[in-house]
Design a protein around this motif. Structure first.
Motif, mmCIF file in Angstrom:
data_model
loop_
_atom_site.group_PDB
_atom_site.id
_atom_site.type_symbol
_atom_site.label_atom_id
_atom_site.label_comp_id
_atom_site.label_asym_id
_atom_site.label_seq_id
_atom_site.Cartn_x
_atom_site.Cartn_y
_atom_site.Cartn_z
ATOM 1 N N UNK A 72 84.729 47.433 46.765
ATOM 2 C CA UNK A 72 83.372 47.988 46.846
ATOM 3 C C UNK A 72 82.388 46.944 47.340
ATOM 4 N N UNK A 73 81.331 47.422 47.965
ATOM 5 C CA UNK A 73 80.207 46.572 48.334
ATOM 6 C C UNK A 73 79.182 46.701 47.215
ATOM 7 N N UNK A 74 79.153 45.724 46.319
ATOM 8 C CA UNK A 74 78.248 45.779 45.171
ATOM 9 C C UNK A 74 76.901 45.202 45.595
ATOM 10 N N UNK A 75 75.904 46.067 45.570
ATOM 11 C CA UNK A 75 74.540 45.691 45.959
ATOM 12 C C UNK A 75 73.802 45.011 44.819
ATOM 13 N N UNK A 76 74.062 45.447 43.594
ATOM 14 C CA UNK A 76 73.369 44.897 42.428
ATOM 15 C C UNK A 76 74.157 45.203 41.167
ATOM 16 N N UNK A 77 73.982 44.341 40.177
ATOM 17 C CA UNK A 77 74.523 44.563 38.835
ATOM 18 C C UNK A 77 73.374 44.288 37.885
ATOM 19 N N UNK A 78 72.992 45.302 37.115
ATOM 20 C CA UNK A 78 71.775 45.166 36.320
ATOM 21 C C UNK A 78 71.915 45.790 34.941
ATOM 22 N N UNK A 79 71.170 45.253 34.002
ATOM 23 C CA UNK A 79 71.073 45.825 32.659
ATOM 24 C C UNK A 79 69.714 46.499 32.555
ATOM 25 N N UNK A 80 69.735 47.753 32.155
ATOM 26 C CA UNK A 80 68.523 48.551 31.994
ATOM 27 C C UNK A 80 68.324 48.772 30.504
ATOM 28 N N UNK A 81 67.100 48.697 30.046
ATOM 29 C CA UNK A 81 66.796 48.946 28.640
ATOM 30 C C UNK A 81 66.151 50.316 28.514
ATOM 31 N N UNK A 82 66.594 51.085 27.521
ATOM 32 C CA UNK A 82 66.021 52.407 27.305
ATOM 33 C C UNK A 82 66.321 52.917 25.915
ATOM 34 N N UNK A 83 65.565 53.907 25.500
ATOM 35 C CA UNK A 83 65.770 54.505 24.172
ATOM 36 C C UNK A 83 66.956 55.459 24.152
ATOM 37 N N UNK A 84 67.283 55.996 25.315
ATOM 38 C CA UNK A 84 68.377 56.957 25.413
ATOM 39 C C UNK A 84 69.159 56.643 26.685
ATOM 40 N N UNK A 85 70.469 56.494 26.566
ATOM 41 C CA UNK A 85 71.286 56.068 27.705
ATOM 42 C C UNK A 85 71.190 57.030 28.878
ATOM 43 N N UNK A 86 71.315 58.321 28.627
ATOM 44 C CA UNK A 86 71.338 59.280 29.735
ATOM 45 C C UNK A 86 70.014 59.300 30.493
ATOM 46 N N UNK A 87 68.915 59.294 29.799
ATOM 47 C CA UNK A 87 67.601 59.287 30.459
ATOM 48 C C UNK A 87 67.404 58.011 31.263
ATOM 49 N N UNK A 88 67.826 56.891 30.708
ATOM 50 C CA UNK A 88 67.673 55.619 31.406
ATOM 51 C C UNK A 88 68.485 55.606 32.702
ATOM 52 N N UNK A 89 69.698 56.148 32.673
ATOM 53 C CA UNK A 89 70.537 56.204 33.880
ATOM 54 C C UNK A 89 69.884 57.088 34.933
ATOM 55 N N UNK A 90 69.453 58.275 34.528
ATOM 56 C CA UNK A 90 68.840 59.215 35.475
ATOM 57 C C UNK A 90 67.548 58.637 36.056
ATOM 58 N N UNK A 91 66.711 58.066 35.214
ATOM 59 C CA UNK A 91 65.449 57.482 35.690
ATOM 60 C C UNK A 91 65.698 56.319 36.642
ATOM 61 N N UNK A 92 66.667 55.469 36.317
ATOM 62 C CA UNK A 92 67.004 54.349 37.189
ATOM 63 C C UNK A 92 67.493 54.865 38.539
ATOM 64 N N UNK A 93 68.356 55.866 38.508
ATOM 65 C CA UNK A 93 68.901 56.427 39.756
ATOM 66 C C UNK A 93 67.787 56.982 40.634
ATOM 67 N N UNK A 94 66.887 57.716 40.031
ATOM 68 C CA UNK A 94 65.794 58.316 40.793
ATOM 69 C C UNK A 94 64.864 57.254 41.379
ATOM 70 N N UNK A 95 64.561 56.227 40.593
ATOM 71 C CA UNK A 95 63.643 55.180 41.039
ATOM 72 C C UNK A 95 64.253 54.275 42.110
ATOM 73 N N UNK A 96 65.589 54.265 42.213
ATOM 74 C CA UNK A 96 66.251 53.333 43.113
ATOM 75 C C UNK A 96 67.003 53.998 44.256
ATOM 76 N N UNK A 97 66.658 55.224 44.580
ATOM 77 C CA UNK A 97 67.230 55.885 45.747
ATOM 78 C C UNK A 97 68.715 56.150 45.669
ATOM 79 N N UNK A 98 69.213 56.392 44.476
ATOM 80 C CA UNK A 98 70.635 56.690 44.283
ATOM 81 C C UNK A 98 70.857 58.168 44.552
ATOM 82 N N UNK A 99 71.918 58.487 45.298
ATOM 83 C CA UNK A 99 72.206 59.902 45.533
ATOM 84 C C UNK A 99 73.544 60.350 44.944
#
Length: 135
Positions: A72-99
């Motif tokens: 794989x071509x790994x662009x970034x590896x990051x730790x995100x902090x959030x109160x709920x794992x699923x919301x944090x993943x979805x919000x991160x994806x939306x904010x970072x142009x993930x499709x």
């Protein structure tokens, strides 16, 4: 596909997600972002995280290394902090142009699924993009 996000927590089921996301990245020539949500615990008192910061970073770095080894071509590896794992993943994806989001799922069934829910199911229900649930 323009960017793939794989959510990991270091578990066996997230390792399968990393392997699948790496395969997608390699096959499609699409950059991969590896992320882990360090969940904030407790409603009162000092901030407590589900993993010490160094441990969370080690988990995400290990997953990124495994993805790179798989081609794989790994662009970034990051730790995100959030109160709920699923919301944090979805919000991160939306904010970072993930499709495409790739996540794993555990072997919960019956009562444990009703009581604990499913992060993968929540991600699939909330995401703005395609979600792949690796088994």
């Amino acid at each position: 596909m323009r960017r793939i996000l794989v959510a990991t927590d270091g578990s066996a089921h997230s390792e399968r997600a990393v392997a699948h996301a790496a395969w997608l990245s390699k096959a499609g020539g699409v950059p991969l972002v590896v992320a882990m949500v360090n969940v904030m615990l407790g409603a009162r008192g000092p901030l407590t995280l589900s993993h010490p910061e160094a441990e969370a970073k080690a988990i995400v770095d290990k997953a990124a290394a495994e993805a790179r080894t798989a081609g794989a071509t790994v662009e970034a590896a990051t730790v995100v902090t959030g109160r709920e794992a699923s919301s944090a993943v979805v919000n991160f994806a939306e904010a970072n142009g993930v499709d495409v989001i790739v996540t794993g799922t555990g072997d919960k069934s019956g009562l444990s699924r009703l009581v604990l829910g499913s992060v993968a199911g929540d991600i699939a229900a909330r995401a703005h993009c395609t979600v792949v649930i690796a088994r």
